[in-house]
Structures are given as C-alpha cells and as structure tokens.
Design an enzyme around this catalytic site. Structure first.
Site, PDB file in Angstrom:
ATOM      1  N   HIS A 504       0.836  -1.207   0.000  1.00 61.70           N
ATOM      2  CA  HIS A 504       0.000   0.000   0.000  1.00 61.70           C
ATOM      3  C   HIS A 504       0.871   1.257   0.000  1.00 61.70           C
ATOM      4  O   HIS A 504       0.713   2.145  -0.846  1.00 61.70           O
ATOM      5  CB  HIS A 504      -0.910  -0.026   1.226  1.00 61.70           C
ATOM      6  CG  HIS A 504      -1.745   1.207   1.394  1.00 61.70           C
ATOM      7  ND1 HIS A 504      -3.070   1.255   1.042  1.00 61.70           N
ATOM      8  CD2 HIS A 504      -1.441   2.442   1.888  1.00 61.70           C
ATOM      9  CE1 HIS A 504      -3.549   2.470   1.300  1.00 61.70           C
ATOM     10  NE2 HIS A 504      -2.585   3.203   1.816  1.00 61.70           N
ATOM     11  N   GLU A 505       1.786   1.328   0.958  1.00 59.68           N
ATOM     12  CA  GLU A 505       2.640   2.511   1.051  1.00 59.68           C
ATOM     13  C   GLU A 505       3.554   2.630  -0.169  1.00 59.68           C
ATOM     14  O   GLU A 505       3.873   3.739  -0.623  1.00 59.68           O
ATOM     15  CB  GLU A 505       3.465   2.478   2.345  1.00 59.68           C
ATOM     16  CG  GLU A 505       2.645   2.439   3.620  1.00 59.68           C
ATOM     17  CD  GLU A 505       1.685   3.608   3.776  1.00 59.68           C
ATOM     18  OE1 GLU A 505       1.858   4.635   3.090  1.00 59.68           O
ATOM     19  OE2 GLU A 505       0.737   3.494   4.570  1.00 59.68           O
ATOM     20  N   HIS A 508       1.924   4.535  -2.882  1.00 62.77           N
ATOM     21  CA  HIS A 508       2.098   5.982  -2.729  1.00 62.77           C
ATOM     22  C   HIS A 508       3.464   6.406  -3.255  1.00 62.77           C
ATOM     23  O   HIS A 508       3.595   7.422  -3.955  1.00 62.77           O
ATOM     24  CB  HIS A 508       1.995   6.381  -1.259  1.00 62.77           C
ATOM     25  CG  HIS A 508       0.602   6.424  -0.721  1.00 62.77           C
ATOM     26  ND1 HIS A 508      -0.438   7.051  -1.363  1.00 62.77           N
ATOM     27  CD2 HIS A 508       0.076   5.922   0.433  1.00 62.77           C
ATOM     28  CE1 HIS A 508      -1.538   6.949  -0.639  1.00 62.77           C
ATOM     29  NE2 HIS A 508      -1.259   6.260   0.454  1.00 62.77           N
ATOM     30  N   GLU A 533      -5.644   8.020  -2.562  1.00 64.43           N
ATOM     31  CA  GLU A 533      -5.395   6.656  -2.106  1.00 64.43           C
ATOM     32  C   GLU A 533      -5.605   5.600  -3.201  1.00 64.43           C
ATOM     33  O   GLU A 533      -5.432   4.411  -2.946  1.00 64.43           O
ATOM     34  CB  GLU A 533      -6.315   6.330  -0.920  1.00 64.43           C
ATOM     35  CG  GLU A 533      -6.002   7.084   0.352  1.00 64.43           C
ATOM     36  CD  GLU A 533      -4.717   6.622   1.024  1.00 64.43           C
ATOM     37  OE1 GLU A 533      -4.279   5.491   0.757  1.00 64.43           O
ATOM     38  OE2 GLU A 533      -4.161   7.406   1.795  1.00 64.43           O
TER      39      GLU A 533
END
Length: 719
Positions: A504-505, A508, A533
């Site tokens: 997930h990170e 980003h 997101e």
C-alpha cells in the site's frame, strides 16, 4: 488542506488504511539547483540538505526559506500576466514545502531529541510564514492576472493557476480584513490542536499489568516487559525482602499494534477485555483537544461562508459536497448490511460453540480473536507458517521485481553522504530506468523503535518539477513502517497484513516517483484528497495475487516458493469477513463526516455521537467507558475526508478488474498504469483521468459531484 499554495500536499504522509500509511544542493537558489543530484558527491546533511548537518540547522533552513520566498514575492508582484507567475509561485511552494516536509519526517522518526525539538520549532515557524504567504494580496492578484490574462499556454498551467486561486480563497484572502485575521488565527489554532492531538497519542498509549505471565501466549512474551508482585505475606509479619515469593507478569502497552496482537492471539477473554478498554480509553487529554478542534474548524467554515467544515473541506474534491459523500456511504451501507449481519451471526454462533454456552453475546474484544480462529479452522492457516514465506529482505526484492516487470526500472542501493541518514536501519534506493536515467530516490525506515511514528506512512520530502527544458527536479520520498526486527538470530519476517501495508505505502511511493509534472504543486500524491489513495489501494491487490507472490515469497529456511494452495487459502480467509471490514470503514467515514458536519459544536457529547453511529452502521456494541476516536488520527489528517479510502477502494477494484487482473505483471499493464494513472499526479482532473484510463463506468454522477461506481467491489465481495 489549510490555506493556499504551499499546502497542496494531500498525501505527503498518509497512514495506511490497514492501521487504525534528500536533496543535494540548495533549494533556495534556483540557479544552483541540481536536477539530478549525485549521492556520491553530496556534501551531506540530513536528507541531503547541507544546512541540516546539525539540529540547529533547521533554524537556518527556515530563515533561508523565508528569505528566498520573500525575494520571489517581490519578483512576482512586478511580473505582467504570464506563465512565469505560476512558475515562480511553484518555486515558493517548493522552497517552503522542503522545510515543512523535512521537519515533518524528522520529528516523527529521528532518534535524536535535539533534532526532533528543532524540527518541531521549524515546523511551527514555517507554518506561520505560510499564513503570511497565503494572505499575501500581491500574490493573489498575480494569480488572477495570470489566470485572466490568457497567458497560460498549457492545460497544466491553467489548472495550476485555478488551483492556486481556489486555495488562496480557501485561506480567506477574499474576506474583509477582520474576518481574514480571524481565519488566519483559526488556521494556526487548528494546526496547533492537530499537533497536540497526535502528540498525545504517542505520549499516552495506555498500559496495564497482566498476572500471571501464563495468561499471555509464550510467543508474545518477548514483546513485553516483565513485572513482579509479591504472592503473599506470612501470618507472623513481613518476610525479609529476599524471602518474599514473587509472581511474574507482563506490563502490556496498548498502542494500536500491540493491542491488535493481544486481541487476536490471547485466549483469556478477561485479558482481552481489559486490554481493549484500556487501549480504547486513551489518551484522555484528546477529549478536550477534539472538542476545540471541531469548534475551530466549524468557526472557520462559517467565516468562509460554508454551513460546515465538511462542506468547506469537500467542496474542491471530486465529491464536491457532503451530500454526495453521505449518499455514497449510505448506499454502500445498505448494500453491505445483509452480508455483514450474516457474518456477525456466524461469529456469534462460533463463539457459543467454542465456549459451550448457548446464550453468550459477542463483545467488541471478541472480534479479532474469534474471526482469526474461524479463518484458521476453515482454511488450516497458521500465521507463523505464512510469515515464514515473507522474510523482509525477500519482500523488498518482490517490490523490485514488480517494478522491473511493470515499468522496466530498477531500484539500486545508494551510499549515504555524511549525516544524511537519521538511523542505522535506514537505507536509500534510487529508481533507475535504462533509457530515462534516474527517476527519483526512496528512503526506507522500516523497523519499529521507541519514539518513532507508530504507524506506516509515506512522506514526500521533495516533489518533482520541470526546472528548465533540460532539467527535471527528481522526487524524493520516504516510507516509514514499524515492522519487528525479529528475535535472536531470526530473520525479520512480515505477517501478510504487514506485507499488504508495505505494498500500500509503496503504491504511494510509486505515485510520487513516477509522476512527471511541470509543477511540484501537482507532483505525485499532491492530488485531490478523494483520489490520492487510489494507486496505493491498487497495489494492495498485488500483495494477494499468486502470480506476484511466487516471484519472491520463499520459505526462510528451505527456500521453497510459497504454495499456490496456501495463497488460495489466504484469499479465502481474507474474504470470510470482507463485509464486516467494509462496514467498519463506512463507520469510520461516517464518524469523520458527522463530527465535522453542520451540527458540529463542542457542546455535543462526542462519545454518544460515536456510539450511536456504531449502532447505526455496524452490528457491534459500543463498550462503555471507551472513546476510541480520541486516537483516530485521521480526524486530524483528513477532517471530513476519511471517505477517500472507500472512494479509492472502489476505484482500485474497478481498475484491477478491468486493467490488471488478466496479467498483472505485464509491461503493457505497467505502461497503462504509469502513463494513464501515475504520470499526471494532480495535473489532470482525476475524474477525467479515471474515465480515460478505465472508461466512464468507473464513476457515478450526483447533483453536485461524482462518486465511484460500486459494481466491481460489490461483485468482488459477493454482496
């Protein structure tokens, strides 16, 4: 966002949705900017900033940023209508953001208290300077000249001018002098309250002593500090100290990560209850902070002519109004309710069966324990076996393999210049493309340690921007996680939840590293909040796909590739209570939307509001005496924007199904993700970007804004 041009940093430090998610040369002299810095020749200093060789360098960092932005303000005020106005404004933003973002990362991660304290001071000083800039009439007038003068030649420049003007106006520059002063003071108050709220969470995580030690599973003993108490006294009086028998126990700190482990693995219901109530009843100080924050935000919104802070915050997003968000959330709640009710009943029946009592009710501290047990029994899963396939080093290799396969780029480890790293565990990587050269730099700070930011987050240290026709300022970001370092000689391993968080990170980070925008104002994650997101949620899917996992997930001892059957079982377990998890996210979003809605006022009993929303939107009880929301930091970071996670979840589901699912690691998929999703950062309207990428059916139009089409997520979760 608070204020104008320097605060368009929507995802600079996004905590993960699963948790409760550098510069060589001076940035103050544009003629000295190095577009492609060489780490080998860096003069050193924290994050590669020479001025940060010492903690007190933060003072000079702020001084130079204020001086340079002052020069640029004077320069801009003399310019005729032209694109140069927007370029110079973006340089102010780049200059000031470099201080803000560096201070934010430092104060959350640096082990040296002097650095943290200086970063805190720098952060507040530069924030106050922001308000001077955001209320500077000459800058506002210059933006209007540029926007109305037909001098902006590109779509991105026009979008930047519009965004800057809108952000100035959200800072109150168009107000009468007395109202502008009120708005400025409220913005400063809101920033201080947000800082205080988050600091209280770190200062007061809660703790309790558990006796005897046997009530805690053996595999968790190493996580806690041993404590002792005397077992008894003799009838004849006190024993000498050396003769007193002592009982061993553990002091359990109820920070979110530890509390999650306790609730999942401890069989003793009384221990779970005590831990749940303790962990969800801190920090007490945030009751008052949150009341003040709600009041200050509501006053600010009213000064700005809005009915609520939710309206003020959402009006510039894709949703455009709280009504759109509320309609979306209520619709999703209706869709998920039946299956969530079925899941709740199955957990309740399972508890009664296991405990041999027909009339037992489910308690809030039961969910993690019994759902984990149900998943394990249904799919024969053992968390330690799963973790054995995810040594952290192999997981990082997996990210590299994925990036190579999708984008043809490679991550290479980079040596640090003196003073550049803030801890021995930190590593630095460069992202290199064989044809394009260096694409950006990534710091990884992955292990838990005392005093560090407690969750997982992506921090943007420097945004990308086009400096000249030949020069591009490369983006620099950091991923901060809190993974266990392992015990003894054991290699650090991730459970699968941690792996999903890492992916997930990393989504980003890729958004930041692979965007190529003319202005840092739009670089990477600097996008509308309810779009930010989406890439990170998309890359969560990669953490669950066997075709991806088999490229790197190998047993830490045997080297065997993770079995496909095991991954299938993991996916089956994941889907067992998917409706319950989605319902929880709806509940969180409704808390955020309601607290900052039209009736926002400090006189309301917020605990009762949250309790009522839990009853309305979930199947679970509210535990008396608890106030979980006082450490829900998303109320600070988002403020009526938490719904963005659900927007992203729906968008990502559609993108995965229609673009990625058939062959997720193919270069064709990577080219589409990069060129149609990641490349533009915030430089394109996200609604148009999504339509161009996937098709018009990804969105649904409301009277005042747009929301995701929920068909893909509905099909995925069998709702």
């Amino acid at each position: 966002m608070v204020g104008a041009l320097m605060l368009r940093r929507a995802a600079s430090s996004f905590p993960s949705s699963l948790s409760f998610r550098l510069f060589t040369g001076s940035c103050f002299d544009s003629s000295a900017t190095v577009a492609n810095p060489s780490p080998e020749t860096s003069p050193g200093g924290l994050y590669g900033f020479p001025v940060l060789r010492t903690a007190k360098g933060f003072r000079r960092f702020v001084d130079e940023a204020i001086e340079r932005s002052g020069e640029l303000v004077s320069y801009i005020s003399r310019l005729p209508p032209s694109g140069e106005i927007i370029r110079a404004l973006d340089e102010i933003s780049d200059t000031v953001c470099s201080v803000i973002d560096s201070a934010e990362l430092c104060r959350n991660t640096h082990p040296d208290r002097e650095f943290v304290e200086e970063a805190n001071k720098a952060s507040m000083r530069i924030f106050e300077h922001l308000h001077f800039l955001n209320t500077n009439q000459s800058l506002y007038d210059a933006v209007i000249r540029a926007e109305k003068g037909n001098a902006l030649k590109t779509e991105e420049a026009q979008r930047a001018a519009h965004a800057l003007r809108t952000d100035f106006e959200k800072g109150g520059i168009h107000l009468a002098a007395d109202e502008l002063e009120q708005a400025s003071q409220l913005n400063i108050e809101i920033a201080h309250l947000g800082r205080e709220f988050n600091e209280n969470i770190m200062i007061d995580p809660g703790s309790l002593d558990i006796f005897p030690a046997s009530r805690i599973p053996k595999h968790m003993h190493h996580c806690f500090k041993s404590v002792y108490r005397p077992i008894h006294k003799t009838m004849d009086g006190e024993l000498e100290a050396k003769d007193i028998k002592k009982e061993k126990g553990f002091r359990v700190t109820t920070d979110p990560s530890t509390l999650s482990s306790i609730l999942q693995f401890v069989s003793d219901a009384e221990v779970r209850k005590r831990a749940y109530i303790t962990g969800n009843s801190v920090p007490h100080a945030n009751h008052g902070v949150l009341n003040k924050l709600i009041s200050a935000r509501h006053k600010l919104a009213q000064i700005m002519g809005c009915k609520s802070y939710a309206e003020f915050a959402i009006c510039s997003n894709m949703a455009a109004s709280p009504d759109t968000v509320s309609s979306f959330l209520r619709n999703l709640s209706r869709i998920v309710r039946h299956k969530a009710d079925e899941e709740f009943l199955s957990i309740c029946n399972f508890k009664r069966k296991v405990c041999y009592e027909k009339n037992l009710d489910l308690e809030p501290w039961d969910e993690s324990y019994f759902t984990s047990m149900m998943k394990s029994s249904s799919y024969d899963l053992d968390s330690s076996v799963i973790a054995s396939y995810f040594p952290l080093s192999q997981c990082l290799e997996g990210l590299k393999i994925m990036v190579k396969s999708l984008f043809g780029a490679t991550f290479k480890k980079v040596a640090f210049a003196p003073g550049e790293a803030w801890h021995p565990d930190v590593i630095k990587l460069s992202l290199h493309h064989p044809e394009e050269g260096e694409l950006g730099f990534l710091y990884l700070d992955l292990y838990s340690r005392k005093g560090k930011y407690p969750g997982c987050a992506h921090f943007a240290i420097r945004g990308g921007r086009q400096i000249s026709e030949m020069e591009y300022q490369l983006p620099i970001v950091a991923l901060v996680c809190n993974f266990s370092t392992g015990t003894g000689s054991m290699t650090p391993r991730l459970n699968h939840c941690d792996l999903e968080t890492l992916f997930h990170e990393f989504g980003h980070a890729l958004h930041s590293l692979l965007s190529r925008t003319d202005y840092q104002h739009f670089s990477g994650t600097r996008v509308l909040l309810d779009f930010a997101e989406t890439p990170s949620n998309l890359f969560e899917y990669y953490a669950w796909d066997y075709r991806v996992l088999k490229t790197f997930a190998r047993h830490s001892l045997t080297g065997d590739v993770i079995p496909e059957k095991l991954v299938a079982a993991m996916n089956g377990a994941r889907n067992m209570f998917a409706a319950t998890e989605l319902q929880r996210q709806i509940f969180y979003s409704m808390i955020d939307l309601t607290l900052f809605g039209e009736e926002a006022a400090a006189s309301r009993d917020i605990v009762s509001v949250v309790s009522d929303l839990k009853k309305q939107y979930t199947c679970w009880k509210h535990a008396d005496g608890t106030h979980w929301h006082t450490r829900f930091s998303h109320l600070i970071n988002y403020g009526a924007g938490y719904y963005s996670y659900l927007y992203a979840r729906c968008f990502a589901s559609t993108i995965w199904k229609q673009v990625c699912c058939e062959d997720p690691l193919s270069p064709a998929v990577g080219a589409a993700i990069r060129s149609k999703l990641l490349r533009y950062g915030g430089a394109k309207d996200p609604a148009n970007l999504l339509r161009d990428f996937v098709g018009g059916n990804i969105l649904e139009c409301y009277d005042s804004g747009v929301a995701p089409n929920v068909d893909s997520i509905r099909e995925e979760l069998d709702l």
